[in-house]
Design a protein around this motif. Sequence first.
Motif, PDB file in Angstrom:
ATOM      1  N   PRO A  35       0.830  -1.207   0.000  1.00 55.61           N
ATOM      2  CA  PRO A  35       0.000   0.000   0.000  1.00 55.61           C
ATOM      3  C   PRO A  35       0.865   1.259   0.000  1.00 55.61           C
ATOM      4  O   PRO A  35       1.906   1.308   0.665  1.00 55.61           O
ATOM      5  N   LEU A  36       0.418   2.253  -0.751  1.00 53.13           N
ATOM      6  CA  LEU A  36       1.154   3.509  -0.881  1.00 53.13           C
ATOM      7  C   LEU A  36       0.156   4.657  -0.889  1.00 53.13           C
ATOM      8  O   LEU A  36      -0.698   4.739  -1.781  1.00 53.13           O
ATOM      9  N   ALA A  37       0.245   5.519   0.107  1.00 52.71           N
ATOM     10  CA  ALA A  37      -0.627   6.689   0.160  1.00 52.71           C
ATOM     11  C   ALA A  37      -0.132   7.728  -0.843  1.00 52.71           C
ATOM     12  O   ALA A  37       1.069   7.966  -0.968  1.00 52.71           O
ATOM     13  N   ILE A  38      -1.064   8.328  -1.566  1.00 57.57           N
ATOM     14  CA  ILE A  38      -0.734   9.367  -2.548  1.00 57.57           C
ATOM     15  C   ILE A  38      -1.029  10.727  -1.929  1.00 57.57           C
ATOM     16  O   ILE A  38      -2.176  11.060  -1.626  1.00 57.57           O
ATOM     17  N   HIS A  39       0.030  11.491  -1.733  1.00 65.73           N
ATOM     18  CA  HIS A  39      -0.040  12.822  -1.124  1.00 65.73           C
ATOM     19  C   HIS A  39       0.165  13.858  -2.218  1.00 65.73           C
ATOM     20  O   HIS A  39       1.108  13.764  -3.000  1.00 65.73           O
ATOM     21  N   SER A  40      -0.729  14.840  -2.287  1.00 62.37           N
ATOM     22  CA  SER A  40      -0.569  15.905  -3.284  1.00 62.37           C
ATOM     23  C   SER A  40       0.349  16.979  -2.712  1.00 62.37           C
ATOM     24  O   SER A  40       0.196  17.410  -1.567  1.00 62.37           O
ATOM     25  N   SER A  41       1.293  17.388  -3.505  1.00 60.26           N
ATOM     26  CA  SER A  41       2.253  18.399  -3.097  1.00 60.26           C
ATOM     27  C   SER A  41       1.543  19.666  -2.629  1.00 60.26           C
ATOM     28  O   SER A  41       0.484  20.025  -3.136  1.00 60.26           O
ATOM     29  N   GLY A  42       2.152  20.347  -1.672  1.00 59.27           N
ATOM     30  CA  GLY A  42       1.596  21.607  -1.179  1.00 59.27           C
ATOM     31  C   GLY A  42       1.764  22.743  -2.162  1.00 59.27           C
ATOM     32  O   GLY A  42       1.166  23.804  -2.013  1.00 59.27           O
ATOM     33  N   ARG A  43       2.566  22.527  -3.194  1.00 60.60           N
ATOM     34  CA  ARG A  43       2.798  23.561  -4.207  1.00 60.60           C
ATOM     35  C   ARG A  43       1.573  23.689  -5.095  1.00 60.60           C
ATOM     36  O   ARG A  43       1.129  22.727  -5.709  1.00 60.60           O
ATOM     37  N   LYS A  44       1.028  24.876  -5.136  1.00 59.42           N
ATOM     38  CA  LYS A  44      -0.142  25.103  -5.982  1.00 59.42           C
ATOM     39  C   LYS A  44       0.272  25.073  -7.444  1.00 59.42           C
ATOM     40  O   LYS A  44       1.297  25.599  -7.829  1.00 59.42           O
ATOM     41  N   SER A  45      -0.530  24.426  -8.249  1.00 62.85           N
ATOM     42  CA  SER A  45      -0.272  24.319  -9.687  1.00 62.85           C
ATOM     43  C   SER A  45      -1.159  25.308 -10.414  1.00 62.85           C
ATOM     44  O   SER A  45      -1.948  24.950 -11.273  1.00 62.85           O
ATOM     45  N   ASP A  46      -1.011  26.589 -10.051  1.00 62.94           N
ATOM     46  CA  ASP A  46      -1.887  27.588 -10.647  1.00 62.94           C
ATOM     47  C   ASP A  46      -1.218  28.340 -11.801  1.00 62.94           C
ATOM     48  O   ASP A  46      -1.799  29.261 -12.344  1.00 62.94           O
ATOM     49  N   ASP A  47      -0.003  27.935 -12.174  1.00 61.99           N
ATOM     50  CA  ASP A  47       0.643  28.509 -13.344  1.00 61.99           C
ATOM     51  C   ASP A  47      -0.117  28.025 -14.572  1.00 61.99           C
ATOM     52  O   ASP A  47      -0.146  26.823 -14.852  1.00 61.99           O
ATOM     53  N   PRO A  48      -0.755  28.938 -15.325  1.00 59.07           N
ATOM     54  CA  PRO A  48      -1.587  28.503 -16.463  1.00 59.07           C
ATOM     55  C   PRO A  48      -0.832  27.652 -17.480  1.00 59.07           C
ATOM     56  O   PRO A  48      -1.393  26.704 -18.023  1.00 59.07           O
ATOM     57  N   GLN A  49       0.445  27.955 -17.732  1.00 53.09           N
ATOM     58  CA  GLN A  49       1.203  27.174 -18.708  1.00 53.09           C
ATOM     59  C   GLN A  49       1.460  25.763 -18.194  1.00 53.09           C
ATOM     60  O   GLN A  49       1.356  24.799 -18.935  1.00 53.09           O
ATOM     61  N   TYR A  50       1.782  25.633 -16.904  1.00 52.41           N
ATOM     62  CA  TYR A  50       1.970  24.302 -16.319  1.00 52.41           C
ATOM     63  C   TYR A  50       0.691  23.487 -16.455  1.00 52.41           C
ATOM     64  O   TYR A  50       0.714  22.321 -16.834  1.00 52.41           O
ATOM     65  N   VAL A  51      -0.438  24.113 -16.135  1.00 58.23           N
ATOM     66  CA  VAL A  51      -1.723  23.422 -16.209  1.00 58.23           C
ATOM     67  C   VAL A  51      -2.006  22.995 -17.643  1.00 58.23           C
ATOM     68  O   VAL A  51      -2.391  21.852 -17.902  1.00 58.23           O
ATOM     69  N   ARG A  52      -1.799  23.898 -18.603  1.00 58.02           N
ATOM     70  CA  ARG A  52      -2.036  23.548 -20.014  1.00 58.02           C
ATOM     71  C   ARG A  52      -1.149  22.380 -20.448  1.00 58.02           C
ATOM     72  O   ARG A  52      -1.607  21.455 -21.109  1.00 58.02           O
ATOM     73  N   ASP A  53       0.135  22.449 -20.079  1.00 57.88           N
ATOM     74  CA  ASP A  53       1.066  21.372 -20.444  1.00 57.88           C
ATOM     75  C   ASP A  53       0.637  20.043 -19.830  1.00 57.88           C
ATOM     76  O   ASP A  53       0.647  19.004 -20.495  1.00 57.88           O
ATOM     77  N   ALA A  54       0.251  20.066 -18.542  1.00 58.34           N
ATOM     78  CA  ALA A  54      -0.170  18.834 -17.875  1.00 58.34           C
ATOM     79  C   ALA A  54      -1.433  18.281 -18.513  1.00 58.34           C
ATOM     80  O   ALA A  54      -1.546  17.076 -18.741  1.00 58.34           O
TER      81      ALA A  54
END
Length: 163
Positions: A35-54
């Motif tokens: 078992p492996l818990a998935i933790h979301s990074s505390g870094r906000k992904s609000d950079d529009p280019q990062y979001v578009r790329d992802a």
Amino acid sequence: MKAITVRQLWAWAIIHAGKDVENRSRNVAGDYRGPLAIHSSGRKSDDPQYVRDAVEQMADRGLPRKDDISDLSTFIGAGSPLLVGCVLGVVDLIATHTFHECQTYRGGGVTQCCSPWGDALDSHGEYMWHLVLANPRPLRLPLQIPGHLGLWELPDHLLTGRW
């Protein structure tokens, strides 16, 4: 329980969208399987280019593409908020291997990667490590907690009552 911190959109995709490989430049899991818990990074992904790329990368891997990504909730849908700094769910870590070893992992002679989510090379041109994941189980109540690099220990009692 072991846990791993993953940058958002990818943490969400592991729990809610069938992302079955976590790509790393080194084998952070060692011999651990389970078992492996998935933790979301505390870094906000609000950079529009990062979001578009992802989102483009997700679309390349079969997820629906949204042309208007100004509101991320449009992409992820109602009921799946893009949370940061918390445990979203648990998966089973069933294998690790490098991209180069995918042929052996797939039964030899197969030139296809083990998963559409598996990346080939890191930014230094080295083969990526694939942490192969299965059986995602979202938490009903995400657990707000700081993350760490690599695999880290999450006390089991913290997940009690969150399913």
